[in-house]
Write a protein that holds these residues in place. Structure first.
Motif, short mmCIF file in Angstrom:
data_model
loop_
_atom_site.label_atom_id
_atom_site.label_comp_id
_atom_site.label_asym_id
_atom_site.label_seq_id
_atom_site.Cartn_x
_atom_site.Cartn_y
_atom_site.Cartn_z
N VAL A 219 84.58 34.72 -31.04
CA VAL A 219 85.62 34.57 -30.04
C VAL A 219 85.29 33.41 -29.12
O VAL A 219 84.12 33.13 -28.84
CB VAL A 219 85.78 35.88 -29.22
N GLY A 221 87.27 31.46 -25.51
CA GLY A 221 88.45 31.53 -24.67
C GLY A 221 88.18 31.08 -23.25
O GLY A 221 87.10 30.56 -22.92
N LEU A 237 92.83 34.23 -22.05
CA LEU A 237 93.39 33.74 -23.30
C LEU A 237 92.23 33.46 -24.24
O LEU A 237 91.31 32.71 -23.89
CB LEU A 237 94.22 32.48 -23.08
N GLU A 238 92.26 34.07 -25.43
CA GLU A 238 91.15 33.95 -26.38
C GLU A 238 91.65 33.69 -27.79
O GLU A 238 92.70 34.22 -28.20
CB GLU A 238 90.30 35.22 -26.37
N ALA A 239 90.88 32.91 -28.54
CA ALA A 239 91.07 32.75 -29.98
C ALA A 239 89.96 33.54 -30.67
O ALA A 239 88.78 33.43 -30.30
CB ALA A 239 91.01 31.28 -30.38
N ARG A 240 90.34 34.34 -31.67
CA ARG A 240 89.39 35.26 -32.28
C ARG A 240 89.37 35.12 -33.81
O ARG A 240 90.38 34.76 -34.41
CB ARG A 240 89.75 36.71 -31.92
N ARG A 241 88.22 35.43 -34.37
CA ARG A 241 88.05 35.46 -35.82
C ARG A 241 87.51 36.84 -36.21
O ARG A 241 86.55 37.34 -35.60
CB ARG A 241 87.08 34.37 -36.25
N TYR A 279 92.53 35.47 -38.31
CA TYR A 279 92.41 34.98 -36.95
C TYR A 279 93.44 35.68 -36.06
O TYR A 279 94.42 36.25 -36.55
CB TYR A 279 92.63 33.47 -36.89
N SER A 280 93.19 35.62 -34.76
CA SER A 280 94.16 36.17 -33.82
C SER A 280 94.09 35.42 -32.51
O SER A 280 93.09 34.76 -32.19
CB SER A 280 93.92 37.66 -33.59
N ALA A 281 95.17 35.53 -31.73
CA ALA A 281 95.22 35.02 -30.37
C ALA A 281 95.45 36.20 -29.44
O ALA A 281 96.38 37.00 -29.66
CB ALA A 281 96.33 33.99 -30.22
N GLU A 308 98.01 40.90 -28.62
CA GLU A 308 97.23 40.18 -29.62
C GLU A 308 98.10 39.96 -30.86
O GLU A 308 98.72 40.90 -31.37
CB GLU A 308 95.97 40.96 -30.00
N SER A 311 96.97 36.42 -37.54
CA SER A 311 97.45 35.40 -38.47
C SER A 311 98.15 35.98 -39.68
O SER A 311 98.89 35.29 -40.37
CB SER A 311 96.28 34.51 -38.92
#
Length: 397
Positions: A219, A221, A237-241, A279-281, A308, A311
């Motif tokens: 993650v 963010g 706000l985070e970008a996640r794998r 992936y997710s936001a 959330e 993808s």
């Protein structure tokens, strides 16, 4: 021919209950408080043959007796040591990458008292929690180390650069049997902008499921914390794998239901359910606003929203809002949860409450309504709904 298992039970029960909720409160200031009492529901009609006067499901386990503790506070976040016991509602464990927006009473037949402890020792800040003080359920802790303090001594702006390690385990032995699961996560955070009314920070982390090969997630963010006399604002706000079944926020708003049956079509508990790699936001907003700089617990507007988007087409959202109108005489509260939206087997829950105060604000009338899901002995979830009206009196606004 193999018949596909049904994820939802179709049984519908109509029950009329009358509820009394005696409460005793001691307000000892910012570092001490006691709030004890419990809703006792008497069955007036329905429930089937053999149903007792008091709703049995509210008191059929040791954990249910924890509902007497509505709030017990010693110390505070600003003290070297703080302890709190009671119901956990929208609780997050520090960074929130393992436990985020979790509620320990989302199961309508399970009423535990949870608790958390915070402590500071030099550059080390610790928060530990349990979801059920009377049963072997969720237990976890996060340790956060102030790096600037370690190398240069105590700074004017503490915790600007931190490294943190967290671990959480669900033993699955209370509130109904469910598979146990363990997760761990490491985080690094840097506060890059500090102003009198706001600060901005960056965060990055990595986590996994110990003993599960290939189950990990990453993650990165940013966040904003702002505060004025009338406004408190927190944005994330985070970008996640996600990989191999691990995901951030695993213990979330839906967890007390998902531990029996995750949203989707396979009807499996969350610990065993398949979760696609991808992936997710993630975004979260918390807003507290008051027009007259009111310093109490309640404000003209309180909003908490987390969402959330994944993808592979899934979308989760959890939100709640409360507003006070007409010189605080009327309060309207809404909350909703949607899990797995955009995919088969999505789960939705919602509730609303209206409270009208009169005779100087100490007496109030209220009405509530919403939807519920009840875990069954077969591991399915039985849908239900509730509605209630009542009167109450208090001297705390």
């Amino acid at each position: 021919m193999h018949r596909k298992r049904r994820c939802l039970s179709a049984l519908l029960l109509l029950v009329l209950l009358i509820q009394m909720e005696p409460t005793f409160i001691i307000d000892g200031g910012p570092e001490f408080g006691v709030n004890v009492g419990a809703p006792v529901r008497f069955r007036m009609w329905g429930g089937g043959k053999g149903a007792g006067i008091v709703r049995r499901e509210d008191w059929d386990s040791l954990s249910d007796w924890g509902q007497f503790v509505r709030g017990l506070k010693f110390g505070s976040d600003n003290a070297p040591l703080g302890v709190w016991f009671g119901g956990l509602d929208s609780y997050s464990l520090l960074s929130g990458h393992l436990v985020r927006r979790y509620s320990n009473r989302a199961n309508p037949d399970y009423h535990p008292a949870g608790g958390f402890l915070t402590g500071t020792l030099g550059p080390l800040y610790t928060e530990a929690f349990v979801s059920d003080v009377l049963g072997a359920r969720l237990m976890g802790a996060e340790f956060s180390l102030d790096i600037e303090h370690v190398f240069f001594g105590k700074a004017k702006e503490h915790s600007r650069y931190t490294l943190a390690l967290s671990a959480v385990r669900d033993w699955g032995r209370a509130g109904g049997r469910a598979p146990s699961v363990t997760l761990a996560h490491a985080d690094a955070m840097a506060v890059v902008v500090v102003r009198p009314d706001y600060e901005v920070h960056l965060v990055a982390g990595w986590g996994g499921r110990p003993g599960e090969h290939g189950a990990w997630g990453a993650v990165a963010g940013a966040g904003l914390d702002a505060g004025t006399e009338t406004l408190n604002l927190r944005l994330r706000l985070e970008a996640r794998r996600q990989q191999g079944g691990f995901r951030q926020g695993f213990f979330g708003a839906d967890y007390e239901l998902a531990r029996f049956q995750a949203a989707g079509t396979d009807c499996a508990p969350l610990a065993d359910a398949g979760f696609p790699d991808g992936y997710s936001a993630f975004g979260e907003a918390e807003v507290g606003w008051d027009a007259v700089s009111y310093g109490g617990l309640y404000r003209h507007l309180k909003l908490s929203l987390g969402a959330e988007a994944f993808s592979w087409g899934r979308f989760d959202v959890d939100g709640r809002m409360a507003v006070q109108l007409f010189e605080r005489s009327l309060e309207v509260a809404l909350k909703g949860l949607g899990v797995g939206m955009g995919q088969p087997g999505a789960r939705y829950l919602g509730a609303a409450e209206v409270r009208w105060r009169f005779l100087g604000g100490k007496l109030y009338a209220m009405g509530t309504g919403g939807t519920l899901l009840f875990p069954t002995a077969e591991g399915t979830l039985r849908p239900g709904a509730f509605a209630s009206v009542g009167l109450g009196v208090d001297n705390a606004r």
